[in-house]
Design an enzyme around this catalytic site. Structure first.
Site, PDB file in Angstrom:
ATOM      1  N   ALA B  12       0.821  -1.220   0.000  1.00 51.42           N
ATOM      2  CA  ALA B  12       0.000   0.000   0.000  1.00 51.42           C
ATOM      3  C   ALA B  12       0.848   1.261   0.000  1.00 51.42           C
ATOM      4  CB  ALA B  12      -0.944  -0.019   1.196  1.00 51.42           C
ATOM      5  N   GLY B  13       1.989   1.203  -0.682  1.00 52.47           N
ATOM      6  CA  GLY B  13       2.749   2.432  -0.904  1.00 52.47           C
ATOM      7  C   GLY B  13       2.200   3.152  -2.120  1.00 52.47           C
ATOM      8  N   GLY B  14       2.998   4.031  -2.693  1.00 53.19           N
ATOM      9  CA  GLY B  14       2.517   4.864  -3.802  1.00 53.19           C
ATOM     10  C   GLY B  14       1.983   4.069  -4.973  1.00 53.19           C
ATOM     11  N   GLY B  16       1.018   0.838  -5.112  1.00 61.58           N
ATOM     12  CA  GLY B  16      -0.126   0.001  -4.747  1.00 61.58           C
ATOM     13  C   GLY B  16      -1.393   0.829  -4.630  1.00 61.58           C
ATOM     14  N   PHE B 116      17.599  18.482 -10.128  1.00 57.34           N
ATOM     15  CA  PHE B 116      17.933  17.201  -9.525  1.00 57.34           C
ATOM     16  C   PHE B 116      18.993  16.528 -10.385  1.00 57.34           C
ATOM     17  CE2 PHE B 116      16.341  14.255  -6.278  1.00 57.34           C
ATOM     18  CZ  PHE B 116      15.710  15.137  -5.432  1.00 57.34           C
ATOM     19  N   GLN B 237      21.030   0.540  -6.289  1.00 62.85           N
ATOM     20  CA  GLN B 237      21.431   1.945  -6.149  1.00 62.85           C
ATOM     21  C   GLN B 237      21.874   2.277  -4.724  1.00 62.85           C
ATOM     22  OE1 GLN B 237      18.673   5.640  -6.592  1.00 62.85           O
ATOM     23  NE2 GLN B 237      20.085   5.619  -8.311  1.00 62.85           N
ATOM     24  N   HIS B 239      22.549   5.540  -2.653  1.00 63.97           N
ATOM     25  CA  HIS B 239      22.352   6.994  -2.682  1.00 63.97           C
ATOM     26  C   HIS B 239      23.589   7.640  -2.060  1.00 63.97           C
ATOM     27  CE1 HIS B 239      20.739  10.950  -1.905  1.00 63.97           C
ATOM     28  NE2 HIS B 239      19.644  10.657  -2.581  1.00 63.97           N
ATOM     29  N   LEU B 249      18.423   9.075   4.815  1.00 57.44           N
ATOM     30  CA  LEU B 249      18.592   9.824   3.574  1.00 57.44           C
ATOM     31  C   LEU B 249      18.643  11.338   3.782  1.00 57.44           C
ATOM     32  CD1 LEU B 249      18.603   9.426   0.501  1.00 57.44           C
ATOM     33  CD2 LEU B 249      16.148   9.798   0.560  1.00 57.44           C
ATOM     34  N   GLU B 252      18.735  14.401  -2.447  1.00 61.53           N
ATOM     35  CA  GLU B 252      19.515  15.003  -3.515  1.00 61.53           C
ATOM     36  C   GLU B 252      19.045  16.434  -3.772  1.00 61.53           C
ATOM     37  OE1 GLU B 252      19.913  12.093  -6.597  1.00 61.53           O
ATOM     38  OE2 GLU B 252      19.842  13.628  -8.131  1.00 61.53           O
ATOM     39  N   ARG B 283      23.373   9.420  -9.421  1.00 61.25           N
ATOM     40  CA  ARG B 283      23.757   8.840  -8.133  1.00 61.25           C
ATOM     41  C   ARG B 283      24.847   7.784  -8.231  1.00 61.25           C
ATOM     42  NH1 ARG B 283      17.558   8.368  -5.873  1.00 61.25           N
ATOM     43  NH2 ARG B 283      17.336  10.594  -5.470  1.00 61.25           N
ATOM     44  N   HIS B 349      19.788   2.242  -1.301  1.00 58.56           N
ATOM     45  CA  HIS B 349      18.609   3.080  -1.427  1.00 58.56           C
ATOM     46  C   HIS B 349      17.515   2.475  -2.287  1.00 58.56           C
ATOM     47  CE1 HIS B 349      16.388   6.779  -1.310  1.00 58.56           C
ATOM     48  NE2 HIS B 349      16.449   6.962  -2.609  1.00 58.56           N
ATOM     49  N   GLU B 380       8.691  -0.279  -6.985  1.00 62.27           N
ATOM     50  CA  GLU B 380      10.091  -0.668  -6.822  1.00 62.27           C
ATOM     51  C   GLU B 380      10.300  -2.167  -6.954  1.00 62.27           C
ATOM     52  OE1 GLU B 380      12.099   0.996  -3.416  1.00 62.27           O
ATOM     53  OE2 GLU B 380      13.927  -0.136  -3.821  1.00 62.27           O
ATOM     54  N   ARG B 391      18.972   4.508 -11.563  1.00 60.03           N
ATOM     55  CA  ARG B 391      17.787   5.354 -11.578  1.00 60.03           C
ATOM     56  C   ARG B 391      18.148   6.804 -11.296  1.00 60.03           C
ATOM     57  NH1 ARG B 391      14.716   7.553  -7.818  1.00 60.03           N
ATOM     58  NH2 ARG B 391      15.324   6.306  -6.014  1.00 60.03           N
TER      59      ARG B 391
END
Lengths: 243, 580
Positions: B12-14, B16, B116, B237, B239, B249, B252, B283, B349, B380, B391
């Site tokens: 249920a993250g972004g 999902g 970025f 990756q 970071h 974190l 960036e 990165r 990361h 992810e 990425r």
């Protein structure tokens, strides 16, 4: 080598096995810069795997590990040992957030907390079709809600509030802050619907501006200020309805 | 018990929540099953922004964004998917804004954008302002807004239900998932017409990570155990700017706002490595440069870290644009970034590799179009592959929302077109029950604490499979993992209770970790070249002739594995030398 040994006292309770809550003590090594969460994880991983707590991001953004530490509502990951003790041999106490049913040890049942969140219609309500591009919002309009959007729904505020302790049906600061966040969003047209919910006996008027919520908030949100603004809006809206 | 939904989303993250929201809006009945309450998901930790060529601050084009993403991927990202991502980005950001995401604004009242790493104008000329953001709480505001919207739309949530297995028919169709209800200890079957994995990354397989404790890559482990391969797992990756010792974190965006990396001499060392974009190089490059500086003795005070210097920035920028990271460094390091530089070190990361999926979320077994019916992966945990070997910052949140949206729309369409439930096997929960019973029956006589196995795994991955690798380090890691595989089966679970048994779930997660850690280390040993975040000391050059391709890792679950190749899709940008 850890710089000191601390005594950790944790309020434990597993309703499956225990008659009631009880305190258990553990000796743990600690550095001043360790978080209060890392001491709990030391207990869970190295001493007693039955200790139960919620945790995830471990840096104060997911809101999982709100609990009562040395008697105050805090995020365990965001408070450091050096802010809790003077030195070697001192004690840190951990208990679940007050005035909520305990699921197990430091884990509370948040279902009522999230029911209250859902009651306030916590989403943007707009009239008419959306424009092709973004709805414009000036930096000043955005500033009205930015502080409130920092809320991580950890529950520290609601469970620090004497009105919640006295009345489990009180909507509480977290849910009403969410109502503020959308009602004062310049893009929103749903003020009336939402005010119907918060302008109620179990809503805004049980906030007696005691400021416990502000003190408990791990994100330093000026909750009482925003709830006061919501009260003014509700009062204005009442006046205009009567007129 | 058995639950039924047209669509079951796991996680249920972004991504999902996006998939759930769009599937629901497309008319499907949607259940979201997550081991955390949705608001605890790690999307909330994403700080700096989400890329889209809105052009609110200066001229920008989706094609420039696509070029940067292809180049950032070191040319092993699939360009059809990258084009879909970059073209869809502006529309999707506007939709997020309409849903209520409180983006930071510029003076014109439109969404504010900033620079970025790796994002440039006109195919690499100079940095461009492309990152839409909500201060340095971008992921947090997106996660909360999407949860608010899913609540409004009547998505059914199963919070703190941990999915432990896939249910596949003999014909290779997905019929649902098996989940463990953490509160009660009950095992449930979720029967679904469409199953979407949105289970996130695996940063916790490494000792130093920016990822949440929950970031244990369960979905990738579950896929391997069900005979589904993982793609490009060698690309991990790091970071560049995690807080020293903690890995937390520092966005960036701090360099996007003008922050500078300095070594022990106070030198702005990125000028030497990337003269055009300097501290805003991608990165992979910046992390490799930091390691190089440290190796050559220019770590600050002889230690293994460098400085991120923000002291020259206006206080207003730190207060308004970077409030969270300013607070983190005060809280956890005792460093006020207005007064002194922040000690930073690369931190694990993001997983570029993952479950092979196309841009509509369909999981693919091998060749393109060889779908696993009823099964999707997004975010992810999936490898589309947009990010290839590296990425770009702000492309992860973008992938979550663009691909989550597309996958939700696709699943709803399949349901509307009459896709039915695949039949459940007779006892779908048996394997899960056996696994849990076995773990619970382990004793101290033959087993050991969970933390021993997990820590040793994290240490060997960090030591041997992080920024620089070679055949010796990778062989060491693979050897360690063979031993850890046996030990993970014997870990001792202290908590025998049914109620909220996180100890038992910790034990299960360690088992998943061993499975996909082997895919990471094995994939890294297999790929005898350096590309993007995969930097081999014994094969320092990129080798397009042999390695301009994806790899698929197949495992039998017992330490035996093999690799397949998969073609890279090239549409407009021919591979070139990559310099910044």
């Amino acid at each position: 080598m850890a710089e000191m040994q601390l005594n950790i006292e944790i309020k434990r309770y597993n309703p499956e096995d225990d008659d009631g809550p009880h305190w258990e003590s553990y000796e743990v090594p600690a550095d001043p810069l360790d978080s209060a969460l890392s001491l709990l994880l030391h207990v869970k991983w190295h001493i007693d795997g039955t200790l139960s707590l919620r945790k995830s991001c471990a840096h104060g953004i997911c809101g999982s590990d709100a609990m009562q530490i040395n008697g105050e509502n805090k995020l365990a990951c965001s408070v450091l040992v050096q802010d809790l003790v003077d030195g070697d041999g001192d004690t840190i106490t951990y208990a679940p957030l007050p005035s909520a049913p305990v699921v197990k040890d430091l884990i509370i049942d948040q279902s009522r907390f999230f029911e209250k969140y859902r009651e306030v219609k916590p989403w943007l309500i707009t009239d008419g079709p959306a424009p092709e591009r973004e709805r414009e919002q000036s930096p000043e309009e955005h500033a009205m809600i930015e502080d409130a959007t920092k809320c991580i729904m950890c529950g520290a505020c609601t469970h620090a509030c004497p009105s919640t302790w006295a009345d489990p049906d009180y909507l509480g600061p977290a849910a009403m802050l969410k109502a503020y966040r959308y009602t004062f969003d310049s893009r929103d047209d749903g003020a009336e619907e939402r005010l119907d919910v918060v302008d109620s006996p179990d809503g805004l008027w049980k906030c007696y501006t005691i400021f416990n919520c502000n003190e408990a908030c791990p994100k330093d949100i000026d909750i009482t200020r925003w709830l006061s603004a919501l009260k003014r809006r509700a009062a204005t809206s009442q006046a205009s309805t009567k007129a | 018990m058995t639950f039924e939904h047209d669509v079951v989303v796991v996680g249920a993250g972004g991504s999902g929540l996006m998939a759930a929201l769009y599937a629901r809006e497309g008319g499907a009945d949607v259940g979201v099953v997550s081991k955390l309450h949705p608001l605890r998901s790690h999307t909330g930790a994403a700080q700096g922004g989400i890329a889209a060529s809105l052009g609110n601050e200066e001229e920008d084009h989706w094609l420039w964004h696509a070029f940067d993403t292809v180049k950032g991927s070191d040319y092993v990202g699939d360009q059809d998917a990258i084009e879909a991502l970059c073209k869809d980005a502006p529309r999707t950001i506007v939709e997020l804004e309409h849903y209520g995401v409180p983006f930071s604004r510029n003076e014109e009242g439109t969404i504010s954008q900033r620079r970025f790493g790796g994002h440039t104008r006109n195919f690499g000329e100079a940095p461009v302002k492309r990152s839409c953001h909500a201060a340095d709480r971008t992921g947090h505001t997106i996660l909360h807004t999407l949860y608010d919207q899913c609540t409004k739309q009547g998505v059914r949530f199963y919070d703190e239900f941990q999915v432990l297995d896939l249910i596949m028919t003999e014909d290779g169709e997905c019929a649902g998932v098996v989940a463990y209800e953490i509160l009660t200890g009950e095992i449930h079957t979720f029967h679904a017409k469409q199953v979407c994995f949105a289970t996130g990354g695996y940063g916790r397989a490494f000792e130093t990570t920016s990822n949440a404790h929950a970031g244990t890559g369960d979905g990738m482990g579950i896929m391997l155990r069900n005979g589904i391969p993982l793609e490009d797992m060698e690309f991990v990756q790091f970071h560049p700017t995690g807080l020293y010792r903690l890995g937390i974190l520092i966005t960036e965006g701090a360099r996007g706002e003008g922050g500078i990396l300095r070594n022990s001499d106070g030198e702005r060392f990125m000028e030497r490595y990337a003269p055009t974009v300097k501290d805003l190089a991608p990165r992979d490059l910046v992390s490799q440069c930091i390691y190089q500086e440290i190796r050559e003795g220019r770590g600050v005070q002889g230690e293994n870290y460098v400085h991120l210097d923000l002291t020259h920035l206006d206080n207003a920028i730190l207060d308004k644009k970077l409030p969270e990271v300013t607070e983190f460094s005060r809280t956890y390091m005792g460093v006020d970034p207005k007064e002194e530089p922040i000690p930073v070190v690369p931190t694990c990361h993001y997983a570029m590799g993952g479950i092979p999926a196309n841009e509509d979320g369909h999981v693919e077994m091998g060749e393109r179009g060889e779908y696993v019916p009823g099964l999707y992966a997004v975010g992810e945990c999936a490898c589309v592959s947009i990010h290839g070997a590296n990425r770009l910052g702000t492309n992860a949140l973008l992938e979550l929302v663009v691909m989550g949206r597309r996958t939700g729309i696709e699943m709803a369409k399949q349901v509307r077109q009459g896709k039915d439930y695949a039949p459940l096997p007779e006892t779908p929960e048996d394997d899960t029950r056996t696994m849990l019973d076995d773990l619970l029956s382990n004793t101290r006589d033959e087993g050991e604490p969970i933390v021993n196995v997990r820590s040793e795994l994290q240490e060997t991955m960090m030591e041997n499979v992080s920024v620089f690798r070679n055949d010796d380090t990778l062989s060491t890691a693979l050897n360690d993992l063979q031993g850890l595989r046996k030990r993970a089966k014997n870990v001792v679970v202290d908590d025998k209770s049914k109620r909220f048994n996180t100890d038992l779930m910790d034990a299960v997660e360690v088992g998943f970790m061993v499975d996909y850690a082997e895919a990471i280390a094995g994939g890294a040993r297999n790929r005898t070249e350096s590309r993007g975040a995969h930097s081999r000391e014994d094969y320092e050059e990129r080798n397009d002739e042999d390695w301009l391709k994806h790899t698929l890792f197949h495992s039998d679950g017992n330490g035996n594995y093999e690799f397949d190749d998969k073609e890279v899709v090239i549409t407009r940008f021919e591979p070139k030398e990559r310099s910044y």
